[in-house]
Scaffold this motif. Sequence first.
Motif, mmCIF file in Angstrom:
data_model
loop_
_atom_site.group_PDB
_atom_site.id
_atom_site.type_symbol
_atom_site.label_atom_id
_atom_site.label_comp_id
_atom_site.label_asym_id
_atom_site.label_seq_id
_atom_site.Cartn_x
_atom_site.Cartn_y
_atom_site.Cartn_z
ATOM 1 N N LYS A 208 0.830 -1.199 0.000
ATOM 2 C CA LYS A 208 0.000 0.000 0.000
ATOM 3 C C LYS A 208 0.869 1.254 0.000
ATOM 4 O O LYS A 208 1.988 1.261 0.493
ATOM 5 N N LYS A 209 0.290 2.327 -0.554
ATOM 6 C CA LYS A 209 1.021 3.593 -0.589
ATOM 7 C C LYS A 209 1.074 4.237 0.787
ATOM 8 O O LYS A 209 0.163 4.085 1.592
ATOM 9 N N LYS A 210 2.149 4.970 1.035
ATOM 10 C CA LYS A 210 2.240 5.774 2.254
ATOM 11 C C LYS A 210 2.729 7.167 1.883
ATOM 12 O O LYS A 210 3.421 7.353 0.878
ATOM 13 N N THR A 211 2.368 8.128 2.676
ATOM 14 C CA THR A 211 2.677 9.514 2.383
ATOM 15 C C THR A 211 4.149 9.827 2.586
ATOM 16 O O THR A 211 4.740 9.405 3.582
ATOM 17 N N HIS A 212 4.703 10.563 1.647
ATOM 18 C CA HIS A 212 6.039 11.130 1.810
ATOM 19 C C HIS A 212 5.854 12.638 1.956
ATOM 20 O O HIS A 212 5.701 13.355 0.969
ATOM 21 N N TYR A 213 5.875 13.105 3.177
ATOM 22 C CA TYR A 213 5.603 14.506 3.457
ATOM 23 C C TYR A 213 6.694 15.399 2.896
ATOM 24 O O TYR A 213 7.885 15.108 3.030
ATOM 25 N N TYR A 214 6.289 16.518 2.290
ATOM 26 C CA TYR A 214 7.239 17.510 1.791
ATOM 27 C C TYR A 214 8.342 16.877 0.946
ATOM 28 O O TYR A 214 9.520 17.218 1.078
ATOM 29 N N ASN A 215 7.960 15.934 0.094
ATOM 30 C CA ASN A 215 8.988 15.245 -0.680
ATOM 31 C C ASN A 215 9.753 16.184 -1.597
ATOM 32 O O ASN A 215 10.957 16.031 -1.793
ATOM 33 N N GLU A 216 9.060 17.195 -2.145
ATOM 34 C CA GLU A 216 9.716 18.116 -3.077
ATOM 35 C C GLU A 216 10.809 18.920 -2.381
ATOM 36 O O GLU A 216 11.952 18.974 -2.844
ATOM 37 N N ILE A 217 10.469 19.545 -1.270
ATOM 38 C CA ILE A 217 11.457 20.390 -0.598
ATOM 39 C C ILE A 217 12.531 19.539 0.073
ATOM 40 O O ILE A 217 13.700 19.936 0.144
ATOM 41 N N SER A 218 12.174 18.344 0.543
ATOM 42 C CA SER A 218 13.166 17.468 1.166
ATOM 43 C C SER A 218 14.260 17.089 0.175
ATOM 44 O O SER A 218 15.460 17.155 0.479
ATOM 45 N N VAL A 219 13.847 16.696 -1.032
ATOM 46 C CA VAL A 219 14.823 16.293 -2.049
ATOM 47 C C VAL A 219 15.598 17.515 -2.549
ATOM 48 O O VAL A 219 16.796 17.419 -2.847
ATOM 49 N N SER A 220 14.940 18.667 -2.608
ATOM 50 C CA SER A 220 15.624 19.882 -3.038
ATOM 51 C C SER A 220 16.739 20.255 -2.065
ATOM 52 O O SER A 220 17.832 20.668 -2.477
ATOM 53 N N ILE A 221 16.463 20.116 -0.764
ATOM 54 C CA ILE A 221 17.504 20.390 0.231
ATOM 55 C C ILE A 221 18.664 19.412 0.049
ATOM 56 O O ILE A 221 19.840 19.799 0.109
ATOM 57 N N ALA A 222 18.341 18.148 -0.181
ATOM 58 C CA ALA A 222 19.388 17.138 -0.393
ATOM 59 C C ALA A 222 20.243 17.490 -1.610
ATOM 60 O O ALA A 222 21.463 17.290 -1.613
ATOM 61 N N CYS A 223 19.606 18.041 -2.649
ATOM 62 C CA CYS A 223 20.364 18.441 -3.846
ATOM 63 C C CYS A 223 21.326 19.570 -3.514
ATOM 64 O O CYS A 223 22.465 19.602 -4.009
ATOM 65 N N GLY A 224 20.882 20.511 -2.684
ATOM 66 C CA GLY A 224 21.767 21.601 -2.285
ATOM 67 C C GLY A 224 22.970 21.096 -1.514
ATOM 68 O O GLY A 224 24.110 21.555 -1.742
ATOM 69 N N ILE A 225 22.736 20.162 -0.608
ATOM 70 C CA ILE A 225 23.850 19.572 0.142
ATOM 71 C C ILE A 225 24.789 18.812 -0.795
ATOM 72 O O ILE A 225 26.017 18.860 -0.646
ATOM 73 N N LEU A 226 24.218 18.137 -1.781
ATOM 74 C CA LEU A 226 25.035 17.413 -2.758
ATOM 75 C C LEU A 226 25.935 18.367 -3.538
ATOM 76 O O LEU A 226 27.126 18.082 -3.758
ATOM 77 N N LEU A 227 25.404 19.517 -3.951
ATOM 78 C CA LEU A 227 26.209 20.499 -4.674
ATOM 79 C C LEU A 227 27.364 20.994 -3.809
ATOM 80 O O LEU A 227 28.492 21.159 -4.297
ATOM 81 N N ALA A 228 27.092 21.228 -2.526
ATOM 82 C CA ALA A 228 28.153 21.678 -1.620
ATOM 83 C C ALA A 228 29.212 20.591 -1.445
ATOM 84 O O ALA A 228 30.409 20.871 -1.406
ATOM 85 N N ALA A 229 28.762 19.331 -1.355
ATOM 86 C CA ALA A 229 29.698 18.217 -1.187
ATOM 87 C C ALA A 229 30.574 18.048 -2.420
ATOM 88 O O ALA A 229 31.777 17.758 -2.310
ATOM 89 N N LEU A 230 30.001 18.227 -3.603
ATOM 90 C CA LEU A 230 30.787 18.137 -4.833
ATOM 91 C C LEU A 230 31.835 19.248 -4.884
ATOM 92 O O LEU A 230 32.996 19.004 -5.250
ATOM 93 N N GLN A 231 31.440 20.458 -4.518
ATOM 94 C CA GLN A 231 32.383 21.567 -4.514
ATOM 95 C C GLN A 231 33.512 21.315 -3.520
ATOM 96 O O GLN A 231 34.684 21.581 -3.796
ATOM 97 N N ASN A 232 33.156 20.766 -2.375
ATOM 98 C CA ASN A 232 34.149 20.472 -1.349
ATOM 99 C C ASN A 232 35.162 19.430 -1.828
ATOM 100 O O ASN A 232 36.327 19.453 -1.428
#
Length: 291
Positions: A208-232
């Motif tokens: 059965k399906k379950k809710t993923h709350y704020y999935n859009e902003i959660s993944v967007s934040i993860a992308c920002g951290i990924l960009l910082a990690a790549l730069q580092n």
Amino acid sequence: MALFSSLTPVFIAIICVLIGIILKKTNGEKEKHDIKSKLTSRPWVDEDLKDGTDHPLEEEEGDEEWQGLEENVAHVPFTAERYSEAEMIKRSQTFYELLNKRRSVRFLSDEPVPREVIDNVIRTAGTSPSGAHTEPWTFVVVQDPYLKRKIREIVEEEEEINYKKRMGDRWVNDLKRLRTNWIKEYLDTAPYLILIFKQVYGRFPNGKKKTHYYNEISVSIACGILLAALQNAGLYTVTSTPLNCGPQLRVLLQRPANEKLLLLLPVGYPKKDATVPALTRKPLEDIMVVM
């Protein structure tokens, strides 16, 4: 009969008024529908990029069923290293200077990058906060030349349509100064492509399906951290949102229906002759308000 004859113009006038009201109402509703269609029918908007936070679940799943997480999660003591004010200022300034060197690079070398580095930067992205700790992200790392070629074919085919038909003159003109077009050579040359998918919903063990709350902003934040990690790590990329490519890429990479493509990052070292636009960033006073 004389009375009827005298009232006939009145009846006709009333009927005309009623017909006028009906036609006006009909035209008004049609106009509203046309306006709504114009507002919502934007061919350049990618369905995969729309916020899926309010993704509707099946009615029978909208009850009080627990989301599959442990109800009594143990809480443990938390300790953190605390720096002196001078050290805090120094560290924050150093980190700013590091990230201020980040640029979107479209000319990437095919020079190999250690796989362990890619593993580590994605581990870092996985430390991102998420709604109810659902961690609604999937990072697909592509290094196979055949898959990279197929991805490029899909992206360039759709991007040519985007530039010529979907995006409109204003958007295309705004991009001219960046000298971008639908040709994406970096999709072939970069040693790695990282495709970030948002999971618009999850699954219980019973399917059965379950809710993923704020999935859009959660993944967007993860992308920002990924960009910082790549730069580092000394790696560069360009944030690519290939419009209208999500479904095809999802099939190509055998991703499930609950995953939608949010971002595509080619990752590698810049070519020796790489160039970037001479852009400047807004000063602090233009991006921060202190109250």
